[in-house]
Scaffold this active site. Sequence first.
Site, PDB file in Angstrom:
ATOM      1  N   ARG A   8       0.804  -1.178   0.083  1.00 44.96           N
ATOM      2  CA  ARG A   8       0.105   0.033  -0.077  1.00 44.96           C
ATOM      3  C   ARG A   8       0.593   1.160   0.102  1.00 44.96           C
ATOM      4  O   ARG A   8       1.851   1.249   0.536  1.00 44.96           O
ATOM      5  CB  ARG A   8      -1.001  -0.022   1.303  1.00 44.96           C
ATOM      6  CG  ARG A   8      -2.002   1.222   1.080  1.00 44.96           C
ATOM      7  CD  ARG A   8      -2.759   1.391   2.489  1.00 44.96           C
ATOM      8  NE  ARG A   8      -3.511   2.427   2.431  1.00 44.96           N
ATOM      9  CZ  ARG A   8      -4.137   3.107   3.405  1.00 44.96           C
ATOM     10  NH1 ARG A   8      -3.979   2.395   4.713  1.00 44.96           N
ATOM     11  NH2 ARG A   8      -5.091   4.188   3.334  1.00 44.96           N
ATOM     12  N   HIS A   9       0.437   2.285  -0.463  1.00 44.84           N
ATOM     13  CA  HIS A   9       1.321   3.554  -0.789  1.00 44.84           C
ATOM     14  C   HIS A   9       1.290   4.307   0.651  1.00 44.84           C
ATOM     15  O   HIS A   9       0.511   3.858   1.667  1.00 44.84           O
ATOM     16  CB  HIS A   9       0.205   4.558  -1.433  1.00 44.84           C
ATOM     17  CG  HIS A   9      -0.965   4.998  -1.077  1.00 44.84           C
ATOM     18  ND1 HIS A   9      -1.237   5.921  -0.071  1.00 44.84           N
ATOM     19  CD2 HIS A   9      -2.129   4.298  -1.760  1.00 44.84           C
ATOM     20  CE1 HIS A   9      -2.621   5.721  -0.110  1.00 44.84           C
ATOM     21  NE2 HIS A   9      -3.082   4.826  -0.853  1.00 44.84           N
ATOM     22  N   GLU A  82      -7.298   2.479  -6.826  1.00 43.49           N
ATOM     23  CA  GLU A  82      -8.357   2.099  -5.576  1.00 43.49           C
ATOM     24  C   GLU A  82      -9.725   2.034  -5.996  1.00 43.49           C
ATOM     25  O   GLU A  82     -10.082   2.550  -7.254  1.00 43.49           O
ATOM     26  CB  GLU A  82      -8.269   3.307  -4.739  1.00 43.49           C
ATOM     27  CG  GLU A  82      -9.036   3.145  -3.408  1.00 43.49           C
ATOM     28  CD  GLU A  82      -8.915   2.003  -2.755  1.00 43.49           C
ATOM     29  OE1 GLU A  82      -9.256   0.924  -2.971  1.00 43.49           O
ATOM     30  OE2 GLU A  82      -8.158   2.040  -1.417  1.00 43.49           O
TER      31      GLU A  82
END
Length: 212
Positions: A8-9, A82
Amino acid sequence: MMRLLFWRHGRTEWNLAGRFQGQTDIGLDDVGREQARRSAALLAGLRPSAIVSSDLSRTRETAGYLAEKTGLVPTLDPRLRETFARRWEGLTFSEIDQAFPDESAAWKSGTVHVRPGGGESRFEVGERVAAGALAAAAGVRPDGLLVVVTHGGAARSGLASLLGLPSEYWGAISGLANCHWSVLEEHDAPGGWRLTEHNAGSLPEAVVGQEG
């Protein structure tokens, strides 16, 4: 055997404010950049074979820190974006609860078919994320490690889809903290993938002394 690492970022201002980001293109904040630097230094030690990233700026920037450490050039795939949440994007979760109470309650229940803000369902997100990851994996050597840089909800749905979980059990998989990751390992059992690490922030370790 092949491994897929879903990363995940780093944090954004909207994460901090509790806003639903969806596909709105929000960049990392200073904390998110430091998270990405720290995580990239760890993940580089795993010697990844390739990096594929969502094309949104927060994931591209996160992937860039790992690229600097490894010399790999990330490829971009919009299928790793997303969840598209249309009318919910930019709203805080409390604002969503007030403006869309029934829809929000259904979303929180974990159902895979509700469309947040009139956007796309978890099931649809899972299918496209899985397809993007598998397409990238096809170009990686059989014993390689592919780092998939994506988003919290996208990772959660993609993992459930790849694991072949029945839809009623998708809610059993928790979300990922910023710059945390999960690892899938290829195997021969039905479904083809095993979850070996989830929401990890330290290097994966081999399972030893397994008794069941």
